[in-house]
Design an enzyme around this catalytic site. Structure first.
Site, PDB file in Angstrom:
ATOM      1  N   HIS A 135      36.279  47.428  30.554  1.00 48.78           N
ATOM      2  CA  HIS A 135      34.586  48.385  30.748  1.00 48.78           C
ATOM      3  C   HIS A 135      34.608  49.301  29.704  1.00 48.78           C
ATOM      4  CE1 HIS A 135      33.892  46.066  34.639  1.00 48.78           C
ATOM      5  NE2 HIS A 135      32.601  45.747  33.347  1.00 48.78           N
TER       6      HIS A 135
ATOM      7  N   CYS B  80      34.054  52.459  40.421  1.00 45.31           N
ATOM      8  CA  CYS B  80      33.102  51.335  39.882  1.00 45.31           C
ATOM      9  C   CYS B  80      33.602  51.191  41.665  1.00 45.31           C
ATOM     10  CB  CYS B  80      34.354  49.913  39.567  1.00 45.31           C
ATOM     11  SG  CYS B  80      35.840  49.809  40.155  1.00 45.31           S
TER      12      CYS B  80
HETATM   13  C1  CIR Z   1      34.533  42.090  37.059  1.00 45.93           C
HETATM   14  O1  CIR Z   1      35.868  41.318  36.541  1.00 45.93           O
HETATM   15  O2  CIR Z   1      34.117  42.316  37.299  1.00 45.93           O
HETATM   16  C2  CIR Z   1      35.941  43.327  38.816  1.00 45.93           C
HETATM   17  N1  CIR Z   1      36.834  42.270  38.788  1.00 45.93           N
HETATM   18  C3  CIR Z   1      36.628  44.537  38.459  1.00 45.93           C
HETATM   19  C4  CIR Z   1      35.041  45.247  38.492  1.00 45.93           C
HETATM   20  C5  CIR Z   1      35.261  46.901  37.920  1.00 45.93           C
HETATM   21  N2  CIR Z   1      34.397  47.423  37.670  1.00 45.93           N
HETATM   22  C6  CIR Z   1      34.115  48.474  37.042  1.00 45.93           C
HETATM   23  O3  CIR Z   1      35.467  48.614  36.964  1.00 45.93           O
HETATM   24  N3  CIR Z   1      32.973  49.535  36.344  1.00 45.93           N
END
Ligand code: CIR
Length: 255
Positions: A162, A250
């Site tokens: 991201h 997140c």
């Molecule tokens: C994913 O791959 O979607 C999750 N394991 C991690 C998401 C992390 N989200 C973020 O940094 N906003």
């Protein structure tokens, strides 16, 4: 009267063991993730946020990463359409909470956006072009931003998940950047501090409501640099959540 900001967080499900991971990390330790998430919740409360907890959904292994489900743009809550199919069902319960306080705008197919690809600084909404956020999604959030007078700047995300995996807003004008993680040209209007090279993608940061800065304990040299730059750093270990590609932003949506 002070109006306190709310931090919306979401509990860790047992199914977190099956969360999406990009590396060859061994099996995720759900108990350790829960302990670290509890400490995150405590730091948010100590840092001046009112914490509201959305219950976990066992059908959504990644639901603890609640940031990806909605983006607050002024008085509007943009309910996302996450780019990973296994995460699309996460948005419902979050939208149900946000509709009490915000006008909702929902990202529609074929658009996709993960909240981890968006931040607002200095009157501009920065949005990552990533594996999870596509052009149709960006066009939809751009419409919302323009309505309230925000400029919109797309940023190409290179070798990470991201935008906020590589660019973390520290205050209204400063970002912490992983060198090479994104095309830095569009960040020209911001003051840039760089993550230390040997801690690549280990540093994550989240401003608290009391002006302290939560920083991941897995990046001690970057934390030291931030302290020297004048930030009141509060270290926190979220290594097990980082193992599933999460960072400090997140795990919450700041309202
Ligand atoms: C994913 O791959 O979607 C999750 N394991 C991690 C998401 C992390 N989200 C973020 O940094 N906003």
């Amino acid at each position: 009267m002070t109006i306190e900001s709310t931090a919306l967080i979401r509990s860790v499900p047992d199914s977190f063991a099956n969360a999406i991971i990009s590396s060859s990390t061994p099996r995720l330790d759900v108990a350790a993730a829960r302990l670290q998430h509890r400490s995150y919740q405590e730091q948010l409360a100590k840092g001046g946020y009112v914490v509201q907890v959305v219950p976990a959904d066992e059908n959504c292994p990644d639901c603890v990463f609640v940031e990806d489900t909605a983006v607050i743009v002024g008085g509007v809550a943009v309910v996302t359409r996450p780019g990973a199919p296994s995460r699309v069902a996460e948005v419902g319960p979050v939208a149900d909470i946000l509709r009490n306080r915000f006008r909702l705008v929902t990202i529609e197919a074929p658009g996709t956006i993960d909240g981890g690809d968006v931040f607002i600084a200095g009157g501009t909404l920065y949005v990552g072009r990533s594996r999870r956020t596509n052009a149709a999604g960006i066009a939809q959030i751009e419409e919302v931003a323009r309505e309230i007078g925000l400029g919109v700047v797309p940023v190409t995300v290179n070798d990470t998940l991201h935008l906020k995996s590589a660019v973390l807003p520290l205050d209204g004008e400063t970002v912490l950047v992983t060198p090479g993680g994104v095309d830095e040209g569009p960040l020209a209007g911001l003051r840039i501090l760089y993550e230390e090279a040997e801690e690549r993608y280990r540093a994550s940061a989240l401003p608290l409501s009391n002006d302290e800065l939560l920083v991941t304990a897995s990046a001690p040299r970057t934390a030291e640099m931030l302290a020297t730059s004048g930030y009141a750093v509060v270290p926190i270990d979220i290594s097990e959540l980082q193992a599933a590609d999460g960072g400090l932003t997140c795990l919450s949506i700041i309202l």
